[in-house]
Design a protein around this motif. Structure first.
Motif, PDB file in Angstrom:
ATOM      1  N   TYR A  26       2.223  12.301   4.087  1.00 62.03           N
ATOM      2  CA  TYR A  26       1.627  11.797   2.845  1.00 62.03           C
ATOM      3  C   TYR A  26       0.401  12.631   2.497  1.00 62.03           C
ATOM      4  CZ  TYR A  26       4.125   7.342   2.084  1.00 62.03           C
ATOM      5  OH  TYR A  26       5.048   6.377   1.785  1.00 62.03           O
ATOM      6  N   SER A 107      11.304   2.874   3.502  1.00 65.81           N
ATOM      7  CA  SER A 107      10.013   2.212   3.692  1.00 65.81           C
ATOM      8  C   SER A 107      10.182   0.724   3.938  1.00 65.81           C
ATOM      9  CB  SER A 107       9.126   2.439   2.447  1.00 65.81           C
ATOM     10  OG  SER A 107       8.842   3.808   2.277  1.00 65.81           O
ATOM     11  N   GLU A 133       0.824  -1.419  -0.812  1.00 62.63           N
ATOM     12  CA  GLU A 133      -0.137  -0.619  -0.061  1.00 62.63           C
ATOM     13  C   GLU A 133       0.569   0.240   0.979  1.00 62.63           C
ATOM     14  OE1 GLU A 133      -4.212  -3.317  -0.243  1.00 62.63           O
ATOM     15  OE2 GLU A 133      -2.830  -3.599   1.436  1.00 62.63           O
ATOM     16  N   MET A 134       1.550  -0.320   1.629  1.00 57.87           N
ATOM     17  CA  MET A 134       2.306   0.443   2.619  1.00 57.87           C
ATOM     18  C   MET A 134       3.060   1.592   1.964  1.00 57.87           C
ATOM     19  SD  MET A 134       5.771   0.716   3.513  1.00 57.87           S
ATOM     20  CE  MET A 134       6.432  -0.826   2.892  1.00 57.87           C
ATOM     21  N   HIS A 137       0.337   4.189   0.667  1.00 56.41           N
ATOM     22  CA  HIS A 137      -0.766   4.524   1.578  1.00 56.41           C
ATOM     23  C   HIS A 137      -2.116   4.351   0.875  1.00 56.41           C
ATOM     24  CE1 HIS A 137       1.376   6.933   4.987  1.00 56.41           C
ATOM     25  NE2 HIS A 137       2.069   5.867   4.616  1.00 56.41           N
ATOM     26  N   THR A 138      -2.322   3.161   0.359  1.00 59.25           N
ATOM     27  CA  THR A 138      -3.528   2.902  -0.418  1.00 59.25           C
ATOM     28  C   THR A 138      -4.061   1.521  -0.102  1.00 59.25           C
ATOM     29  OG1 THR A 138      -4.463   3.003  -2.650  1.00 59.25           O
ATOM     30  CG2 THR A 138      -2.337   1.903  -2.426  1.00 59.25           C
ATOM     31  N   TRP A 158      -4.251   6.897  -4.540  1.00 59.64           N
ATOM     32  CA  TRP A 158      -2.961   6.586  -3.909  1.00 59.64           C
ATOM     33  C   TRP A 158      -2.245   7.874  -3.521  1.00 59.64           C
ATOM     34  CZ3 TRP A 158       1.413   8.070  -6.848  1.00 59.64           C
ATOM     35  CH2 TRP A 158       1.169   8.366  -8.197  1.00 59.64           C
ATOM     36  N   SER A 159      -1.294   7.733  -2.604  1.00 59.08           N
ATOM     37  CA  SER A 159      -0.647   8.901  -2.001  1.00 59.08           C
ATOM     38  C   SER A 159       0.867   8.774  -2.023  1.00 59.08           C
ATOM     39  CB  SER A 159      -1.123   9.080  -0.555  1.00 59.08           C
ATOM     40  OG  SER A 159      -2.519   9.273  -0.492  1.00 59.08           O
TER      41      SER A 159
END
Length: 648
Positions: A26, A107, A133-134, A137-138, A158-159
């Protein structure tokens, strides 16, 4: 060997689907600062829900844009696309669709949660905050906007896995704090009305507030009967610049004697955001006073409503808190401006829900994850039939909107244009920027002019505001801080249609290379394109008459003129105006009355001055309907589309 060379990349890609998603690290896809006015409250509850919208890279948007920007010199001009043809052009590649679906499913999010838009360019999923969020990645937090009493759940950074950066363009709600504020400033009448004695034009017989109040009850002077208008009525007879009514606008812009011929095939629309509504009783009172033929036809009670995402076009009396927040004023202005000018053209009112409830610090409240323009665009682009012109009186400062969000919203407006819809925006109400707020938010805090979005979108027509008559000038009001907006986008480059006659470069040459250096983007999309009356416009709100300023009045006014031109085109079995700008900058500008007085001051400067020709204070000026209709009817079209038209 040739077969292996052809299919080996496909085999490798297929094998990669099983492992690439987890092997690609990420990295940050987007980071955007929290705009002024929003305060961080706390971490968002992980059990809360978010409607996540993922914008996938569109397949052939460049082809749609090429079609959209063609002017009358092209054989394809006026041959608008269907909804299915637009979807075919922008549908993402199979690689994009497969890779993104794989990422979501690996995911741990079930495929049943994935909902595609008709063109498959957007994915919508109802997720918990924890799952969002998962996935990104935020970390989501609650933010509070005190002025509008709005609570929002957002993630300013965010990513994505590295291999998806080129396949996913936008994810919302994340970093967008778009605040769809109405573009109207109010002056109450009659208690706080201040009548300028030096404003010149209009009805010299009206001497005091009592006579002005009497004029607002239906007629501008005892000699004017709204049911039996003189055929030679001119703007000086019809207008009082201290209280501008539909009669004034109709005389000023030349629509007074036009009789609609195709109202059963023609429609115009407005969009309500931020909890706004169009009160039918207020609209009826307005029409009884200023457009009695429309009132007798009952149009206030039979225009079409399309309520989206739980919106309610409220018809009950406004509550005390709504009155305090002036709720409904913006919605009434839009509807009254359109119906007052373009009756009997059908009106559609879109209302977009999802707004946040009042904040209660002692109890977790369901939060607003609505992105207003995206919510509306997803709804309207899925429809097969659309109104021919849509007016929007809401906006925000461009730099407060993440580029990825602004780009995808703007491309949604392009899809409407390609389908033959004229999309119109108000140019903003703070000149080149409100004093004290003219700072970059890119980390440098450099002093600079501020731009309004979506007025800066190159796929819509932006409308500035004027005041007075003979001549009109750039609108402003010292008492409430209103100044018509305009300038140059920092997000969107200058479109080719603005270079056709070199009008923007011509203005910049007169401005001078050393004027406002570094305060604006000289190569950006320049706006407004045109202008219309936006000062001291009469409306009815909460059963009483008021005067309002703002490009919120100018945008629907110009939209009404476009609707009447479309009526004439439909009656002659010709294509409607559609995306206006390529034709406007090539030929249509000849139908506009130049505005050469005033400027859109702000940021402690005089702003951009009005000048002969196009300028970023008034565009090409204000419309003269008879000439605009004439030029529109003169356009030449190819009668049929060959099968290969899409690929030319």
């Amino acid at each position: 060997m040739m077969h292996h060379r052809i299919f080996a990349p496909i085999v490798l890609a297929t094998l990669c689907f099983a492992s690439c998603a987890h092997s690609t690290p990420y990295s940050i896809k987007e980071r955007h600062p929290v705009p002024d006015g929003w305060s961080l409250l706390r971490r968002a509850p992980r059990q809360g829900e978010i409607k996540l919208q993922i914008g996938l890279k569109q397949g052939q948007f460049h082809e749609l844009e090429r079609h959209l920007n063609e002017d009358p010199s092209h054989t394809r001009y006026g041959q608008y696309l269907t909804a299915d043809e637009v979807s075919d052009l922008i549908r993402p590649s199979e690689d994009t669709l497969l890779l993104v679906q794989e990422w979501i499913e690996q995911s741990g999010i079930g495929a049943e949660k994935i909902v595609f838009s008709p063109a498959s360019d957007w994915i919508t999923m109802d997720l918990s905050v924890s799952d969002a969020e998962m996935l990104l990645h935020t970390e989501y937090s609650e933010f509070w906007h005190a002025e509008s009493k709005t609570l929002a759940v957002r993630a300013p950074e965010w990513s994505l896995p590295g291999h998806l950066h080129s396949h996913i363009e936008s994810v919302q709600p994340t970093s967008s704090f778009f605040h769809a504020a109405g573009l109207a400033a109010k002056i109450e009448f009659p208690r706080s009305l201040y009548v300028d004695r030096d404003e010149g034009a209009g009805n010299p017989d009206i001497k005091d507030l009592n006579q002005l109040a009497e004029s607002l009850s239906g007629e501008l002077s005892q000699s004017i009967d709204l049911d039996n208008l003189p055929s030679d009525l001119n703007a000086r007879q019809a207008c009082n610049t201290s209280a501008v009514t539909p009669l004034c606008i109709r005389a000023l812009y030349g629509t007074l004697t036009y009789e609609a011929q195709a109202s059963d095939q023609n429609a115009m629309a407005i969009v309500n955001y931020a909890g706004e509504f169009n009160n039918r009783s207020d609209i009826d009172l307005f029409l009884k006073a200023f457009r009695p033929d429309a009132a007798r036809a009952g149009v206030a009670f039979n225009f079409q409503e399309d309520n989206i995402a739980g919106a309610v076009n409220q018809q009950s009396p406004a509550t005390a808190s709504q009155l305090a927040e002036k709720m409904g004023r913006e919605g009434n202005l839009d509807a009254q401006a359109l119906l007052g000018l373009a009756f009997p053209t059908a009106l559609i009112s879109y209302s977009v829900g999802g707004e946040a409830p009042a904040f209660d610090p002692d109890k977790y409240t369901p939060t607003n994850t609505n992105e207003p323009f995206l919510t509306w665009l997803h709804h309207v682009l899925a429809q097969k039939e659309l109104p021919q012109v849509i007016s929007t009186s809401y906006g925000d400062i461009e730099q407060t909107v993440p580029y990825s969000y602004a780009k995808r919203v703007c491309e949604g407006f392009a899809q409407l244009g390609a389908r033959g819809v004229t999309v119109i925006f108000g140019a903003g109400d703070s000149g080149v920027g409100k004093d004290g707020y003219c700072r970059s938010n890119n980390g440098s805090e450099n002093y600079e002019f501020l731009t309004s979005f979506p007025a800066s979108c190159p796929y819509g027509t932006s409308v500035g505001a004027t005041r007075n008559i003979e001549p009109e000038e750039v609108a402003h009001n010292e008492r409430n801080g209103f100044v018509s907006g305009g300038g140059f986008s920092r997000y969107f480059p200058r479109p080719a249609y603005q270079d056709v006659h070199g009008v923007v470069e011509s203005y910049l040459s007169r401005l001078g290379a050393d004027t406002y250096t570094s305060l604006y983007n000289r190569q950006g999309r320049a706006y407004p394109d045109v202008a219309a009356q936006g000062y001291r416009r009469v409306i009815v709100w909460n059963g009483e008459k008021f005067l309002v300023d703002g490009t919120s009045a100018s945008a629907p006014t110009f939209a009404a003129v476009v609707a009447l031109v479309n009526d004439a085109l439909i009656a002659e079995r010709k294509p409607v105006l559609g995306f206006l700008n390529p034709w406007l900058y090539q030929k249509g500008f000849e139908a506009f009355t130049d505005v050469t007085k005033g400027s859109n001051k702000g940021c402690g400067t005089d702003g951009y001055f009005a000048a002969a020709g196009w300028d970023p204070a008034s565009g090409f000026g204000t419309p003269w309907f008879p000439r605009l209709k004439e030029l529109a009817l003169e356009r030449k079209f190819r009668s049929q589309r060959p099968w290969y038209w899409l690929f030319k």
